[in-house]
Write a protein that holds these residues in place. Structure first.
Motif, PDB file in Angstrom:
ATOM      1  N   VAL A  35      -2.610  -3.558 -41.936  1.00 14.04           N
ATOM      2  CA  VAL A  35      -3.520  -3.757 -43.197  1.00 14.04           C
ATOM      3  C   VAL A  35      -2.843  -5.169 -43.737  1.00 14.04           C
ATOM      4  CG1 VAL A  35      -3.957  -3.197 -45.511  1.00 14.04           C
ATOM      5  CG2 VAL A  35      -3.617  -1.270 -43.509  1.00 14.04           C
ATOM      6  N   GLU A  36      -3.763  -5.948 -44.051  1.00 17.34           N
ATOM      7  CA  GLU A  36      -3.381  -7.079 -44.685  1.00 17.34           C
ATOM      8  C   GLU A  36      -4.157  -7.386 -46.272  1.00 17.34           C
ATOM      9  OE1 GLU A  36      -4.212 -10.465 -42.235  1.00 17.34           O
ATOM     10  OE2 GLU A  36      -2.610 -10.173 -40.830  1.00 17.34           O
ATOM     11  N   ILE A  37      -3.553  -7.599 -47.128  1.00 15.32           N
ATOM     12  CA  ILE A  37      -4.119  -7.766 -48.500  1.00 15.32           C
ATOM     13  C   ILE A  37      -4.026  -9.344 -48.994  1.00 15.32           C
ATOM     14  CG2 ILE A  37      -4.186  -7.070 -50.785  1.00 15.32           C
ATOM     15  CD1 ILE A  37      -3.756  -4.311 -49.720  1.00 15.32           C
ATOM     16  N   VAL A  38      -5.057  -9.981 -49.270  1.00 21.11           N
ATOM     17  CA  VAL A  38      -4.900 -11.328 -49.746  1.00 21.11           C
ATOM     18  C   VAL A  38      -5.195 -11.359 -51.441  1.00 21.11           C
ATOM     19  CG1 VAL A  38      -5.731 -13.660 -49.920  1.00 21.11           C
ATOM     20  CG2 VAL A  38      -5.542 -12.198 -47.676  1.00 21.11           C
ATOM     21  N   PRO A  39      -4.054 -11.220 -52.167  1.00 20.52           N
ATOM     22  CA  PRO A  39      -4.443 -11.410 -53.558  1.00 20.52           C
ATOM     23  C   PRO A  39      -5.093 -12.631 -54.088  1.00 20.52           C
ATOM     24  CG  PRO A  39      -2.165 -11.771 -53.290  1.00 20.52           C
ATOM     25  CD  PRO A  39      -2.658 -11.620 -51.882  1.00 20.52           C
ATOM     26  N   VAL A  40      -5.811 -12.410 -55.443  1.00 24.11           N
ATOM     27  CA  VAL A  40      -6.191 -13.697 -55.822  1.00 24.11           C
ATOM     28  C   VAL A  40      -5.293 -14.583 -56.662  1.00 24.11           C
ATOM     29  CG1 VAL A  40      -7.635 -14.469 -57.741  1.00 24.11           C
ATOM     30  CG2 VAL A  40      -8.319 -12.505 -56.296  1.00 24.11           C
ATOM     31  N   ASP A  41      -5.165 -15.853 -56.094  1.00 25.44           N
ATOM     32  CA  ASP A  41      -4.137 -16.738 -56.791  1.00 25.44           C
ATOM     33  C   ASP A  41      -4.559 -17.559 -57.940  1.00 25.44           C
ATOM     34  OD1 ASP A  41      -1.846 -18.262 -57.007  1.00 25.44           O
ATOM     35  OD2 ASP A  41      -1.985 -19.305 -55.293  1.00 25.44           O
ATOM     36  N   TYR A  42      -4.303 -16.899 -59.008  1.00 32.66           N
ATOM     37  CA  TYR A  42      -4.874 -17.733 -60.254  1.00 32.66           C
ATOM     38  C   TYR A  42      -4.107 -19.050 -60.379  1.00 32.66           C
ATOM     39  CZ  TYR A  42      -7.868 -13.613 -61.364  1.00 32.66           C
ATOM     40  OH  TYR A  42      -8.608 -12.500 -61.172  1.00 32.66           O
ATOM     41  N   ASP A  43      -3.044 -19.293 -59.962  1.00 30.18           N
ATOM     42  CA  ASP A  43      -2.357 -20.700 -60.233  1.00 30.18           C
ATOM     43  C   ASP A  43      -3.160 -21.634 -59.824  1.00 30.18           C
ATOM     44  OD1 ASP A  43      -0.271 -19.517 -61.245  1.00 30.18           O
ATOM     45  OD2 ASP A  43       0.988 -19.126 -59.372  1.00 30.18           O
ATOM     46  N   VAL A  44      -4.270 -21.559 -58.842  1.00 29.86           N
ATOM     47  CA  VAL A  44      -5.189 -22.421 -58.361  1.00 29.86           C
ATOM     48  C   VAL A  44      -6.171 -22.911 -59.288  1.00 29.86           C
ATOM     49  CG1 VAL A  44      -4.604 -22.052 -56.000  1.00 29.86           C
ATOM     50  CG2 VAL A  44      -6.552 -21.151 -56.968  1.00 29.86           C
ATOM     51  N   PHE A  45      -6.442 -22.020 -60.526  1.00 31.97           N
ATOM     52  CA  PHE A  45      -7.479 -22.325 -61.446  1.00 31.97           C
ATOM     53  C   PHE A  45      -6.641 -23.296 -62.555  1.00 31.97           C
ATOM     54  CE2 PHE A  45      -9.114 -18.218 -59.625  1.00 31.97           C
ATOM     55  CZ  PHE A  45     -10.585 -18.556 -59.801  1.00 31.97           C
ATOM     56  N   GLN A  46      -6.451 -24.274 -62.043  1.00 30.35           N
ATOM     57  CA  GLN A  46      -5.729 -25.254 -62.969  1.00 30.35           C
ATOM     58  C   GLN A  46      -6.238 -26.745 -62.799  1.00 30.35           C
ATOM     59  OE1 GLN A  46      -1.765 -25.222 -62.867  1.00 30.35           O
ATOM     60  NE2 GLN A  46      -1.553 -24.298 -60.934  1.00 30.35           N
ATOM     61  N   THR A  47      -6.586 -27.426 -63.756  1.00 33.35           N
ATOM     62  CA  THR A  47      -7.030 -28.735 -63.541  1.00 33.35           C
ATOM     63  C   THR A  47      -5.862 -29.857 -63.297  1.00 33.35           C
ATOM     64  OG1 THR A  47      -8.715 -28.473 -65.279  1.00 33.35           O
ATOM     65  CG2 THR A  47      -8.427 -30.640 -64.664  1.00 33.35           C
ATOM     66  N   ASP A  48      -6.271 -30.706 -62.311  1.00 32.01           N
ATOM     67  CA  ASP A  48      -5.313 -31.806 -62.253  1.00 32.01           C
ATOM     68  C   ASP A  48      -4.924 -32.650 -63.289  1.00 32.01           C
ATOM     69  OD1 ASP A  48      -3.594 -33.577 -61.072  1.00 32.01           O
ATOM     70  OD2 ASP A  48      -5.041 -34.301 -59.548  1.00 32.01           O
ATOM     71  N   THR A  49      -3.540 -32.313 -63.707  1.00 35.02           N
ATOM     72  CA  THR A  49      -3.422 -33.205 -65.257  1.00 35.02           C
ATOM     73  C   THR A  49      -2.991 -34.571 -65.031  1.00 35.02           C
ATOM     74  OG1 THR A  49      -1.069 -32.409 -65.053  1.00 35.02           O
ATOM     75  CG2 THR A  49      -2.592 -31.016 -66.002  1.00 35.02           C
ATOM     76  N   SER A  50      -2.910 -35.167 -63.822  1.00 34.83           N
ATOM     77  CA  SER A  50      -2.511 -36.460 -63.586  1.00 34.83           C
ATOM     78  C   SER A  50      -3.724 -37.337 -64.041  1.00 34.83           C
ATOM     79  CB  SER A  50      -2.503 -36.726 -62.018  1.00 34.83           C
ATOM     80  OG  SER A  50      -3.470 -36.415 -61.306  1.00 34.83           O
ATOM     81  N   GLY A  51      -3.333 -38.483 -65.013  1.00 36.92           N
ATOM     82  CA  GLY A  51      -4.176 -39.307 -65.539  1.00 36.92           C
ATOM     83  C   GLY A  51      -4.799 -38.889 -66.764  1.00 36.92           C
ATOM     84  N   LEU A  52      -4.286 -37.699 -67.093  1.00 41.82           N
ATOM     85  CA  LEU A  52      -4.979 -37.296 -68.553  1.00 41.82           C
ATOM     86  C   LEU A  52      -3.978 -37.978 -69.616  1.00 41.82           C
ATOM     87  CD1 LEU A  52      -5.724 -33.647 -68.066  1.00 41.82           C
ATOM     88  CD2 LEU A  52      -7.351 -35.279 -68.225  1.00 41.82           C
ATOM     89  N   PRO A  53      -4.693 -38.062 -71.035  1.00 38.73           N
ATOM     90  CA  PRO A  53      -4.019 -38.606 -71.946  1.00 38.73           C
ATOM     91  C   PRO A  53      -2.998 -37.519 -72.202  1.00 38.73           C
ATOM     92  CG  PRO A  53      -6.419 -38.436 -72.430  1.00 38.73           C
ATOM     93  CD  PRO A  53      -6.177 -37.984 -71.031  1.00 38.73           C
TER      94      PRO A  53
END
Length: 731
Positions: free
Chosen positions: A144-162
């Protein structure tokens, strides 16, 4: 030129088998919570899962399901979104933040049981133990293999933001994009990350989506749970701003979505009390009060700590209001307070205010001597009281009371709409007792002098007899298991004939024997209400369906459709004729005896074998004589003939007639030089059956065998002599 088929190509998967696998997996998951550890039903359900899985993996190395909040994805296609079992399993796995689950070839029953134990844990416990991958490795679930949802990927790339864009603002922006994103890209990001959104705009998008799709409300548990978890390390100012944003988003949602959104929010806050204290103080009081009300109605399960916080923020106003209240209210002085307490609790009469048992209970609470183990009968009574305090049931009670008298047309229309909505609610929650009461009470109302609605345009009974609704009821038989079968069965019997057609259709098409037995059992309980449908289906070309329907009729105690049954005594298949004759012995024994003798004399081995099993129902001497002729026929040199002769001996033993003993004695004296081994086995079978006859009739024959030279036969005859005596022949 005809193109040759690739012999290595993988055949298309049978959708019926796939459906059975999901059904059985969902049942096994539910039964783990219904039965104690080690119960045979748990193992049986898991074995059913494994049996179907082995058929799925006949040409595959495994199967994988993608998980969405309300649907399952398999091999790039969404499975039936309207199937309630699929939705139930998808919703359950999505709430555990599972993105996909893969079953490998070689899966074992033990792994199915252990997997369901892991899935029965709450999400916080799973996280503390390292998540699904760590748990599967720890429990050695290799298939059995379970792949959890990785909510850490729900983030905007902050490089270049004020620099003045705060982390909390970015988290909120990602959260809003996640809410309106129907799917994720390969990296787990929301598909559209370009536009900045506000709460009002997102609320409009969600409302429009629900209107177009016709859903009752969204599922926000996973998104909100992850968002609140990531707010834990933010300061008070950031949490206060987020609280205002949550309130604004909730205010713009429609009623169903607003309720689901707030329920998900409070459940997430319940898991993160530190963040909860910062956010709750910025929410409107009516929103907090609503959560308290839902908790009191058992619709929202919250911890005592969060309840305390909700209670505090639902009664406390703004700091300015509190200050003004404190200034306007002057507390009495110490002397005045002491004097009032002395009056209330004088040493001579304080028992009048605090009963002994109550005082003792308070002392135990203060000293920590309270025990949590209540007597079983007390626990049962308290549970019963809680179960009967459902707001929906109380609403039904009020409606039933109103139906006892005449109401205005517009009121009656409102009551119909309410009962129709409650009908679906009680089906979803498995309350078939109240579901049955709705049907019964509304039926009685329609037949009374109070009703204004007509049968052709009323809504409540129409909702109960809608095909989709009835199929959900039948699916519930497996979903809820044996515990609720009596309630479901009683409800189906009350509805009556509309279910007969669906049950016959399922009986004809279902490949799982246990389910076929269930559909037959329900048809038996329907009784005469299903006879009209069954009579029509007795003309079906599928002999196995006709045979099963005759078995159903044979188990009923109602007046049976004699004409339809009699016609089937001439059916082409012997097993159909057998069941028709079995019923005919109940309604016309003379005709049944005549037709049974015809079957026994037909010379067709299959027809004779089927007819022999009915011989015990007949008291006709001609039937007995024909059995004697059949058992004395020359024994053939094959196992099939020996089995056939054993079937005849079984029938003669069930009849237990003394006239049979001389026939058996003659067979025991018969010797053959051609087939001695089979004849010896036949003689042993005869001796084994002698114990079923009256002892007085067979004792001389048994004594002669005991005193004979064959030791094996002698020991077997002695064993028959020691059996309890059969004084009378069975009727």
């Amino acid at each position: 030129m005809e193109q040759k088929q690739d012999p290595t190509a993988k055949p298309d998967l049978d959708t019926r088998i796939l459906s059975d696998f999901i059904y059985e997996l969902n049942i096994a998951r539910r039964q783990l919570s219904l039965y104690p550890p080690g119960h045979p039903q748990i193992l049986s359900s898991s074995e059913n899962v494994l049996d179907i899985f082995s058929r799925l993996c006949q040409f595959r190395e495994g199967i994988t399901f993608g998980i969405a909040p309300e649907a399952l994805l398999f091999e790039g296609e969404w499975l039936d979104r309207d199937n309630p079992v699929y939705r139930d399993l998808a919703r359950f796995l999505a709430n555990l933040e599972i993105a996909s689950i893969h079953f490998k070839h070689g899966l074992t029953t033990a792994e199915v049981v252990q997997l369901n134990r892991i899935l029965s844990s709450d999400l916080e416990t799973i996280r503390k133990q390292g998540g699904f991958p760590a748990l599967l490795q720890l429990q050695q679930l290799q298939h059995v293999e379970i792949v959890p949802v990785d909510y850490d990927v729900f983030q905007t790339d902050t490089s270049g933001l004020p620099a003045n864009d705060t982390d909390a603002d970015l988290l909120w922006d990602d959260f809003l994009h996640g809410l309106i994103g129907e799917q994720l890209d390969r990296d787990g990001r929301a598909l559209d990350m370009s536009a900045r959104l506000d709460a009002q705009r997102v609320a409009e998008i969600l409302n429009q989506s629900r209107t177009e799709n016709g859903d009752k409300g969204g599922n926000y548990d996973r998104a909100i749970s992850s968002f609140i978890a990531r707010m834990q390390d933010k300061n008070d100012h950031a949490c206060a701003e987020i609280g205002g944003q949550i309130a604004a988003l909730a205010a713009g949602l429609n009623a169903a979505d607003k309720r689901n959104f707030l329920n998900s929010t409070f459940r997430a806050l319940n898991r993160h009390p530190h963040t909860a204290q910062k956010i709750l103080q910025t929410l409107p009081q009516e929103m907090v009060a609503s959560a308290l009300q839902q908790h009191s109605e058992n619709e929202l399960n919250l911890s005592s700590r969060l309840i305390d916080l909700l209670g505090h923020f639902s009664t406390s106003g703004s700091p300015e209001d509190n200050a003004q209240t404190a200034m306007a209210t002057e507390l009495p002085g110490d002397e005045t307070t002491r004097a009032r307490i002395d009056i209330l609790l004088l040493e001579d009469n304080h028992d009048d205010y605090l009963p002994n048992e109550y005082q003792q209970t308070l002392e135990k609470i203060l000293t920590g001597q309270v025990r949590g183990n209540l007597p079983a009968e007390v626990t049962h009574e308290l549970k019963h009281q809680l179960d009967t305090q459902s707001a929906e049931r109380q609403c039904c009670a009020i409606i039933f009371n109103m139906l006892c008298r005449k109401v205005e047309p517009e009121v009656e229309e409102t009551l119909q709409n309410s009962l129709t909505e409650l009908t679906q609610y009680f089906l979803d929650t498995g309350d078939f007792i109240t579901l049955r009461e709705i049907f019964t009470r509304w039926s009685n109302y329609l037949y009374s002098d109070h009703a204004r609605a007509r049968f052709l345009d009323e809504k409540v009974l129409a909702a109960h007899s809608r095909e989709g609704f009835m199929n959900e009821v039948l699916d519930s038989v497996e979903r809820w298991g044996e515990e609720k079968y009596p309630d479901i069965s009683a409800y189906i019997v009350d509805i009556g004939e509309p279910y007969a057609e669906l049950l016959v259709a399922r009986l004809a098409e279902d490949e799982v024997m246990t389910r076929r037995k269930t559909w037959m059992k329900l048809l038996v309980e329907l009784g005469a209400k299903g006879h009209q449908i069954i009579s029509k289906c007795l003309e079906d070309e599928r002999w196995y369906l006709v045979r099963n329907l005759l078995i159903v009729l044979g188990r009923q105690h109602d007046v049976l459709p004699a004409k339809a049954v009699h016609q089937l005594t001439g059916h082409a298949h012997p097993k159909v004729r057998q069941e028709a004759l079995r019923i005919l012995f109940r309604i016309n024994p003379a005709t049944a005896n005549r037709l049974l003798l015809k079957e026994l004399s037909s010379g067709n081995r299959a027809a004779i074998s089927a007819a022999i099993q009915l011989a015990e129902l007949s008291g006709d001497e001609k039937i007995l004589q024909q059995l004697h002729r059949l058992v004395q026929a020359e024994l053939q040199n094959n196992d099939d003939d020996l089995t056939f002769k054993k079937t005849i001996l079984d029938a003669l033993a069930l009849k237990g007639r003394p006239e049979t003993i001389p026939v058996l004695a003659k067979l025991l004296r018969k010797k053959s030089f051609i087939r001695p081994r089979r004849e010896k086995d036949f003689h042993l079978e005869i001796i084994k059956h002698l114990g079923a006859f009256p002892k007085q009739a067979c004792e001389p024959l048994l004594n002669s065998i005991i005193n004979g030279r064959d030791r094996t036969q002698s020991r077997l005859a002695q064993a028959q002599m020691s059996l309890p005596p059969q004084t009378e022949a069975p009727q």
